[in-house]
Design an enzyme around this catalytic site. Structure first.
Site, PDB file in Angstrom:
ATOM      1  N   LYS A   1       0.840  -1.217   0.000  1.00 37.01           N
ATOM      2  CA  LYS A   1       0.000   0.000   0.000  1.00 37.01           C
ATOM      3  C   LYS A   1       0.864   1.252   0.000  1.00 37.01           C
ATOM      4  O   LYS A   1       1.886   1.301   0.669  1.00 37.01           O
ATOM      5  CB  LYS A   1      -0.888  -0.030   1.257  1.00 37.01           C
TER       6      LYS A   1
ATOM      7  N   ASP B   1      -9.964   3.540   9.984  1.00 34.10           N
ATOM      8  CA  ASP B   1     -10.284   4.952  10.212  1.00 34.10           C
ATOM      9  C   ASP B   1     -11.260   5.414   9.126  1.00 34.10           C
ATOM     10  O   ASP B   1     -12.477   5.317   9.273  1.00 34.10           O
ATOM     11  CB  ASP B   1      -8.977   5.752  10.220  1.00 34.10           C
TER      12      ASP B   1
END
Ligand code: R5P
Length: 316
Positions: free
Chosen positions: A197, A227
């Protein structure tokens, strides 16, 4: 006066997660002590503790999730009050430690806010910190007092094992989470895969590559925090494109900012499994969400700490 296993003990809950605090107190078998948190006209926090804490082992339960600064300041002011009232120990139980992701200078002129919070807690009077799945284990080195870092892994692993899924692979959503995912994979008896990522800008996650075999597999993505949901949803999309069967997203701390709920609802994720380190209001609950309680784990940990017993056996 609450005498527990021969010690004078009091447990206080601040505002962030009274439900979890009550469940922890119920597990231990001690009623929560009262403390009044209020605001002055200008918004400053005022705390009143109507019972003595002199000579007590005190436990204060407060996650520092949103509103992060309010919850943090409440905790600091509470500790100051306890210190000045001659508490013998001030054990702060911070199931979710806000600011933990700011744990290094990723580029020039950035603060290390996780260290600043550690300094604030110690100056305010903490004698021990108890937390869960700190974003990075090395955060423990920011403290010069004992810090116990509990893991949600046994709770999440038990839940996932009960599904009796076959063809499993545990997926780390980034390089930083590999050790955590490997631990879950070992318990599940599964191999791991790793998502490569990148973050082109804050709060935006992009998948560059998948390391490992996922075609035809049931995938469990395991992260410490969800989140905005960007990381798990990008990972789930990439896994599906690579031929994965079902994708489950597991985490310890459901921060769930902004549009996370809709993003996950509209994603290929079959189920999002998290814990109750953060209290989610009704408006942030959705059908794919399963919240498991850490109250028993933290409650037993607190009992062991009161009794001067080890806690590592609780993570097995
Ligand atoms: C990052 O290193 C963390 O472990 C989580 O992957 C990250 O905080 C998740 O954030 P979001 O859900 O906004 O992608």
């Amino acid at each position: 006066m609450a005498i527990f296993h021969g010690s004078k003990v009091k447990i206080f809950a601040l505002s962030s997660n009274k439900k979890l605090a009550q469940a922890i107190a119920d597990y231990i078998g001690i009623p929560l002590s009262s403390c009044d948190v209020s605001r002055f006209a200008d918004g400053e926090i005022s705390i009143d503790i109507p019972e003595t804490v002199r000579g007590h082992k005190v436990f204060v339960i407060q996650s520092t999730n949103e509103p992060v600064n309010e919850h943090l300041m409440e905790l600091l002011i509470m500790m100051d009050a306890l210190k000045r009232a001659s508490a013998r120990e001030i054990n702060v139980v911070i199931p979710y430690y806000g600011y933990s992701r700011q744990d290094r200078k990723a580029k020039s002129r950035q603060p290390i806010s996780a260290k600043l919070v550690a300094d604030l807690l110690q100056v305010a009077g903490a004698t021990r910190v108890i937390s869960m799945d700190l974003h990075a284990a090395q955060l423990q080195g920011f403290f010069n007092i004992p810090i116990d870092n509990f893991r949600s892994l046994p709770i999440i692993a038990k839940y996932m094992k009960e599904k009796e899924l076959t063809d499993l692979v545990v997926v780390s959503p980034d390089h930083g989470g590999v050790a955590r995912s490997r631990m879950l994979a070992d318990v599940m008896g599964a191999p791991i895969a790793i998502i490569d990522k990148t973050r082109p800008e804050p709060n935006v996650a992009e998948v560059m590559n998948i390391i490992g075999r996922v075609r035809g597999k049931n995938c469990i993505i395991y992260d410490d925090i969800i989140d905005t949901g960007g990381s798990v949803v990008a990972a789930a999309n990439a896994l599906k494109e690579a031929g994965a069967k079902d994708v489950y997203a597991c985490c310890t701390h459901p921060v769930m900012s902004g549009d996370a709920m809709n993003r996950i609802t509209n994603s290929p994720i079959s189920e999002m499994v998290c814990t109750d380190t953060i209290l989610l209001p009704e408006s942030k609950r959705f059908p794919k969400l399963v919240q498991l309680s850490v109250a028993g784990l933290l409650g037993q940990g607190i009992i062991n700490i009161i009794d001067d017993q080890g806690i590592s056996s609780l993570f097995q």
